[in-house]
Design an enzyme around this catalytic site. Sequence first.
Site, PDB file in Angstrom:
ATOM      1  N   THR A 102       1.344  -1.331   0.032  1.00  0.00           N
ATOM      2  CA  THR A 102       0.010   0.140  -0.381  1.00  0.00           C
ATOM      3  C   THR A 102       1.169   1.129  -0.199  1.00  0.00           C
ATOM      4  OG1 THR A 102      -1.910  -1.392   1.281  1.00  0.00           O
ATOM      5  CG2 THR A 102      -1.509   1.270   1.494  1.00  0.00           C
ATOM      6  N   LYS A 177      -7.463   1.249  -3.228  1.00  0.00           N
ATOM      7  CA  LYS A 177      -7.351   0.815  -1.695  1.00  0.00           C
ATOM      8  C   LYS A 177      -7.197   2.119  -0.614  1.00  0.00           C
ATOM      9  CE  LYS A 177      -5.317  -1.708   2.381  1.00  0.00           C
ATOM     10  NZ  LYS A 177      -3.971  -2.091   1.947  1.00  0.00           N
ATOM     11  N   LYS A 245       0.660   4.448   7.895  1.00  0.00           N
ATOM     12  CA  LYS A 245       0.871   4.969   7.275  1.00  0.00           C
ATOM     13  C   LYS A 245      -0.313   5.313   6.072  1.00  0.00           C
ATOM     14  CE  LYS A 245       2.905   1.971   4.247  1.00  0.00           C
ATOM     15  NZ  LYS A 245       2.014   1.131   3.262  1.00  0.00           N
TER      16      LYS A 245
END
Length: 294
Positions: A102, A177, A245
């Site tokens: 990701t 995502k 993150k």
Amino acid sequence: MAVRAEETVVGFVGTGVMGKSMAGHLLRAGYRVLVYTRTKAKADELLAAGAVWKERVSELAAEADVIITMVGYPSDVEEVYFGPEGIISHAKPGTFLVDMTTSKPSLAKKIYEEAKKHSLHALDAPVSGGDVGAREARLAIMVGGDQDAFDAVAPLLAVMGKNVVLQGGPGAGQHTKMCNQICIATNMIGVCEAIAYAKKAGLDPARVLTSIEAGAAGSWSLSNLAPRMIAGNFAPGFYIKHFIKDMSIALEAAEEMGLLTPGLSLSKSLYEELAEKGEADSGTQALIKWFERE
């Protein structure tokens, strides 16, 4: 033409909580798998099952027909693809590059453009489903890139996931995502508040869960992570530090588009508080600790 297991060498970079299971499925499907990870011990099970260890990313890249990366942060992706030992400069022409980390949509586009200059085919293909989805080979895989490259590696991706969708051009997988992580971020707050409320009301939270997960409140997080919260199991299926993150990437992308995401901002702030208190390496279900603090 689609890749075939008996003819395809797969290089897998990053064998952490999810990557190890994903690479294992490829081995069992008949692919020859080369592995590289910073800590070799994390690849021991794969090596025992027949995977081949490579000391450098460059060595792996030079031999593989398909290279899958599943690392931690965008900075790691940059290093793996563009560093001195990087994939872009060492992969054979015609190799398929599949970044399943990701990461930033902008970085996915950069990899695509640079890969194209070297006659390489790049896809961004982040996943959702956590450690359970990785173990059971039923990950959702969100892909960005060219249709022909997607068609070629689709059989390989299907070994690791059950919901594999090409979302659009380069970067589209990463944007999708981000949508996924935004949904999870605010949903996790609701799950934790519900469990905390059940306890305060003197209810058995496990019994409450059997009622609400089957109704309109149902979600993956409620069914899979609430039981871990109730049991006090905070082992990582997905690390808090990695979720922070992801939320940072989503916030940055949203701001670039002029979109307000207050729920995402709140969730990130709560998780950052937990990380500061030593929970960075706990699973995301540890958010319940914020609500149950004294």
